[in-house]
Design a protein around this motif. Structure first.
Motif, PDB file in Angstrom:
ATOM      1  N   PRO A  96     -14.358  81.660 -61.266  1.00 40.70           N
ATOM      2  CA  PRO A  96     -14.724  82.234 -59.972  1.00 40.70           C
ATOM      3  C   PRO A  96     -15.747  81.369 -59.256  1.00 40.70           C
ATOM      4  N   PRO A  97     -15.752  81.435 -57.919  1.00 45.62           N
ATOM      5  CA  PRO A  97     -16.746  80.655 -57.173  1.00 45.62           C
ATOM      6  C   PRO A  97     -18.134  81.253 -57.381  1.00 45.62           C
ATOM      7  N   PRO A  98     -19.162  80.465 -57.132  1.00 48.02           N
ATOM      8  CA  PRO A  98     -20.510  81.012 -57.302  1.00 48.02           C
ATOM      9  C   PRO A  98     -20.749  82.134 -56.293  1.00 48.02           C
ATOM     10  N   PRO A  99     -21.522  83.150 -56.683  1.00 49.87           N
ATOM     11  CA  PRO A  99     -21.738  84.276 -55.776  1.00 49.87           C
ATOM     12  C   PRO A  99     -22.566  83.869 -54.573  1.00 49.87           C
TER      13      PRO A  99
END
Length: 170
Positions: A96-99
């Motif tokens: 997942p992409p960084p938040p």
């Protein structure tokens, strides 16, 4: 209790202390595995590391759903027991992409949060230390808490009639 209840209870207790009946197979064996037959002083042996030296037992599930092990597995190199399909699956694993960073808020919101959080913490510390704060300090802490709470509630985003985002509509 009636006589039948007493007789049933006595039969139940007698059957509890009786040895188990032989299995229906007719050979007189117990209905459980022989490994469970332990005497009062016997203990189960713990598995030793030498028991797991067979690679087909320890790496069998890693060779990839019945496929033959790759060349690296035969040589004992890195990736032993992993086939190409498993390696492709690991390479295509979703990361997942960084938040997004947390919103910082404006000065009014920051002061309101400070008013909601700081006074209760300060009063708890004062109570733990057994200090007696003056009435003005307690009044100021209560007013700061209530003002911060009211400010945060008043500045919450409400539903605007011309807002195109209605959320999840079923």
């Amino acid at each position: 209790m009636s006589r039948d209840d007493d007789q049933t209870w006595a039969e139940l207790i007698d059957s509890f202390h009786a040895s188990p009946a032989p299995s229906s197979g007719g050979d007189g064996d117990q209905p459980w595995p022989a490994a469970e037959e332990l005497g009062p002083d016997e203990r189960l042996e713990e598995p030793r590391p030498d028991d797991f030296r067979d690679a087909s037992v320890t790496l069998g599930s890693l060779t990839g759903r019945g496929a033959a092990p790759s060349d690296g597995a035969a040589e004992g190199g890195v990736g032993a027991g992993i086939d190409d399909a498993t390696a492709d699956e690991a390479a295509n694993h979703f990361v997942p992409p960084p938040p997004a960073p947390l919103p910082r808020g404006d000065r009014i919101q920051q002061v309101a949060w400070a008013g909601v959080i700081a006074p209760p913490i300060a009063l708890i510390i004062v109570a733990i230390m057994s200090w007696r704060p003056s009435d003005e300090i307690v009044f100021f802490a209560v007013v700061a808490f209530v003002a911060g709470f009211v400010t945060l509630v008043a500045r919450m985003r409400g539903h605007h009639p011309n807002d195109p985002d209605d959320g999840a509509v079923i």
